[in-house]
Design a protein around this motif. Sequence first.
Motif, PDB file in Angstrom:
ATOM      1  N   PHE A 231       0.829  -1.210   0.000  1.00 19.72           N
ATOM      2  CA  PHE A 231       0.000   0.000   0.000  1.00 19.72           C
ATOM      3  C   PHE A 231       0.863   1.260   0.000  1.00 19.72           C
ATOM      4  N   GLY A 232       1.956   1.238   0.745  1.00 19.92           N
ATOM      5  CA  GLY A 232       2.862   2.396   0.746  1.00 19.92           C
ATOM      6  C   GLY A 232       3.478   2.638  -0.619  1.00 19.92           C
ATOM      7  N   LEU A 233       3.940   1.562  -1.267  1.00 15.71           N
ATOM      8  CA  LEU A 233       4.513   1.699  -2.606  1.00 15.71           C
ATOM      9  C   LEU A 233       3.459   2.115  -3.629  1.00 15.71           C
ATOM     10  N   ALA A 234       2.258   1.589  -3.494  1.00 14.46           N
ATOM     11  CA  ALA A 234       1.184   1.978  -4.405  1.00 14.46           C
ATOM     12  C   ALA A 234       0.883   3.469  -4.282  1.00 14.46           C
ATOM     13  N   ALA A 235       0.877   3.991  -3.061  1.00 14.26           N
ATOM     14  CA  ALA A 235       0.645   5.424  -2.872  1.00 14.26           C
ATOM     15  C   ALA A 235       1.754   6.237  -3.531  1.00 14.26           C
ATOM     16  N   LEU A 236       3.005   5.772  -3.425  1.00 12.59           N
ATOM     17  CA  LEU A 236       4.108   6.492  -4.065  1.00 12.59           C
ATOM     18  C   LEU A 236       4.026   6.407  -5.585  1.00 12.59           C
ATOM     19  N   LEU A 237       3.641   5.259  -6.126  1.00 17.70           N
ATOM     20  CA  LEU A 237       3.525   5.128  -7.578  1.00 17.70           C
ATOM     21  C   LEU A 237       2.403   6.002  -8.130  1.00 17.70           C
ATOM     22  N   VAL A 238       1.280   6.051  -7.432  1.00 20.73           N
ATOM     23  CA  VAL A 238       0.188   6.919  -7.872  1.00 20.73           C
ATOM     24  C   VAL A 238       0.606   8.381  -7.737  1.00 20.73           C
ATOM     25  N   ALA A 239       1.352   8.714  -6.700  1.00 25.00           N
ATOM     26  CA  ALA A 239       1.840  10.085  -6.529  1.00 25.00           C
ATOM     27  C   ALA A 239       2.769  10.471  -7.671  1.00 25.00           C
ATOM     28  N   TRP A 240       3.588   9.544  -8.100  1.00 21.70           N
ATOM     29  CA  TRP A 240       4.533   9.811  -9.180  1.00 21.70           C
ATOM     30  C   TRP A 240       3.810  10.119 -10.486  1.00 21.70           C
ATOM     31  N   ALA A 241       2.646   9.526 -10.680  1.00 25.13           N
ATOM     32  CA  ALA A 241       1.890   9.708 -11.914  1.00 25.13           C
ATOM     33  C   ALA A 241       0.824  10.797 -11.799  1.00 25.13           C
TER      34      ALA A 241
ATOM     35  N   LEU B  83       3.711   3.658   8.720  1.00 29.67           N
ATOM     36  CA  LEU B  83       3.744   3.860  10.172  1.00 29.67           C
ATOM     37  C   LEU B  83       2.526   3.224  10.838  1.00 29.67           C
ATOM     38  N   ILE B  84       1.359   3.373  10.246  1.00 30.89           N
ATOM     39  CA  ILE B  84       0.154   2.757  10.813  1.00 30.89           C
ATOM     40  C   ILE B  84       0.282   1.234  10.800  1.00 30.89           C
ATOM     41  N   GLY B  85       0.859   0.685   9.733  1.00 28.55           N
ATOM     42  CA  GLY B  85       1.094  -0.758   9.682  1.00 28.55           C
ATOM     43  C   GLY B  85       2.061  -1.217  10.761  1.00 28.55           C
ATOM     44  N   ALA B  86       3.099  -0.411  11.016  1.00 31.57           N
ATOM     45  CA  ALA B  86       4.059  -0.749  12.069  1.00 31.57           C
ATOM     46  C   ALA B  86       3.404  -0.689  13.446  1.00 31.57           C
ATOM     47  N   LEU B  87       2.576   0.315  13.666  1.00 28.19           N
ATOM     48  CA  LEU B  87       1.885   0.418  14.953  1.00 28.19           C
ATOM     49  C   LEU B  87       0.892  -0.737  15.133  1.00 28.19           C
ATOM     50  N   GLY B  88       0.266  -1.155  14.047  1.00 31.22           N
ATOM     51  CA  GLY B  88      -0.622  -2.318  14.114  1.00 31.22           C
ATOM     52  C   GLY B  88       0.136  -3.583  14.480  1.00 31.22           C
ATOM     53  N   ALA B  89       1.327  -3.734  13.920  1.00 32.74           N
ATOM     54  CA  ALA B  89       2.154  -4.898  14.259  1.00 32.74           C
ATOM     55  C   ALA B  89       2.623  -4.824  15.712  1.00 32.74           C
ATOM     56  N   LEU B  90       2.921  -3.626  16.195  1.00 33.04           N
ATOM     57  CA  LEU B  90       3.293  -3.486  17.610  1.00 33.04           C
ATOM     58  C   LEU B  90       2.130  -3.845  18.521  1.00 33.04           C
ATOM     59  N   PHE B  91       0.923  -3.476  18.118  1.00 35.08           N
ATOM     60  CA  PHE B  91      -0.256  -3.845  18.904  1.00 35.08           C
ATOM     61  C   PHE B  91      -0.426  -5.361  18.938  1.00 35.08           C
ATOM     62  N   ARG B  92      -0.212  -6.023  17.801  1.00 37.75           N
ATOM     63  CA  ARG B  92      -0.292  -7.491  17.769  1.00 37.75           C
ATOM     64  C   ARG B  92       0.804  -8.108  18.633  1.00 37.75           C
ATOM     65  N   THR B  93       1.984  -7.478  18.651  1.00 36.39           N
ATOM     66  CA  THR B  93       3.064  -7.950  19.522  1.00 36.39           C
ATOM     67  C   THR B  93       2.606  -7.946  20.975  1.00 36.39           C
TER      68      THR B  93
ATOM     69  N   SER C 165       7.329  -5.642  13.302  1.00 39.77           N
ATOM     70  CA  SER C 165       7.254  -4.239  13.716  1.00 39.77           C
ATOM     71  C   SER C 165       8.554  -3.513  13.429  1.00 39.77           C
ATOM     72  N   TRP C 166       9.678  -4.104  13.803  1.00 34.36           N
ATOM     73  CA  TRP C 166      10.975  -3.475  13.550  1.00 34.36           C
ATOM     74  C   TRP C 166      11.228  -3.302  12.064  1.00 34.36           C
ATOM     75  N   PHE C 167      10.870  -4.313  11.263  1.00 31.33           N
ATOM     76  CA  PHE C 167      11.053  -4.211   9.819  1.00 31.33           C
ATOM     77  C   PHE C 167      10.220  -3.065   9.255  1.00 31.33           C
ATOM     78  N   LEU C 168       8.959  -2.970   9.671  1.00 29.10           N
ATOM     79  CA  LEU C 168       8.105  -1.899   9.171  1.00 29.10           C
ATOM     80  C   LEU C 168       8.558  -0.524   9.657  1.00 29.10           C
ATOM     81  N   LEU C 169       9.087  -0.441  10.863  1.00 24.99           N
ATOM     82  CA  LEU C 169       9.614   0.841  11.329  1.00 24.99           C
ATOM     83  C   LEU C 169      10.832   1.257  10.519  1.00 24.99           C
ATOM     84  N   ALA C 170      11.681   0.306  10.145  1.00 16.33           N
ATOM     85  CA  ALA C 170      12.830   0.616   9.287  1.00 16.33           C
ATOM     86  C   ALA C 170      12.364   1.065   7.905  1.00 16.33           C
ATOM     87  N   ILE C 171      11.359   0.395   7.355  1.00 19.25           N
ATOM     88  CA  ILE C 171      10.807   0.787   6.058  1.00 19.25           C
ATOM     89  C   ILE C 171      10.159   2.174   6.157  1.00 19.25           C
TER      90      ILE C 171
END
Length: 102
Positions: free
Chosen positions: A27-37, A55-65, A82-88
């Motif tokens: 979803f993040g990449l899709a938003a960037l691709l649509v923004a580019w066009a 960030l919302i996806g990372a927070l969701g993963a932290l909640f599941r943690t 969560s750590w992977f998504l925070l790095a991304i």
Amino acid sequence: MTDSDKPTPNRGEMREAAVHVIVTVGFGLAALLVAWASDDGLRTALVVVAPIVVLIGALGALFRTYRNWRAGGRWQIWQGASWFLLAIFIVFLFSTGPVLVG
């Protein structure tokens, strides 16, 4: 310790975490691709939205943690997601920063 006493990894939990990460980054990449066009106004909005989605996806993963930790489950899988998504998120944030400033 016999084979039946060894803890088995929860493959369903691993699959859920992997799907969560893939969908969030997608979803993040899709938003960037649509923004580019897109044009100026929509481009700026989508460039702001892309890191927020991750960030919302990372927070969701932290909640599941936290939920799995409280239930005595395999929380380490979700902490890794969560750590992977925070790095991304940091990568998305710094890659979209010049577009917002310039």
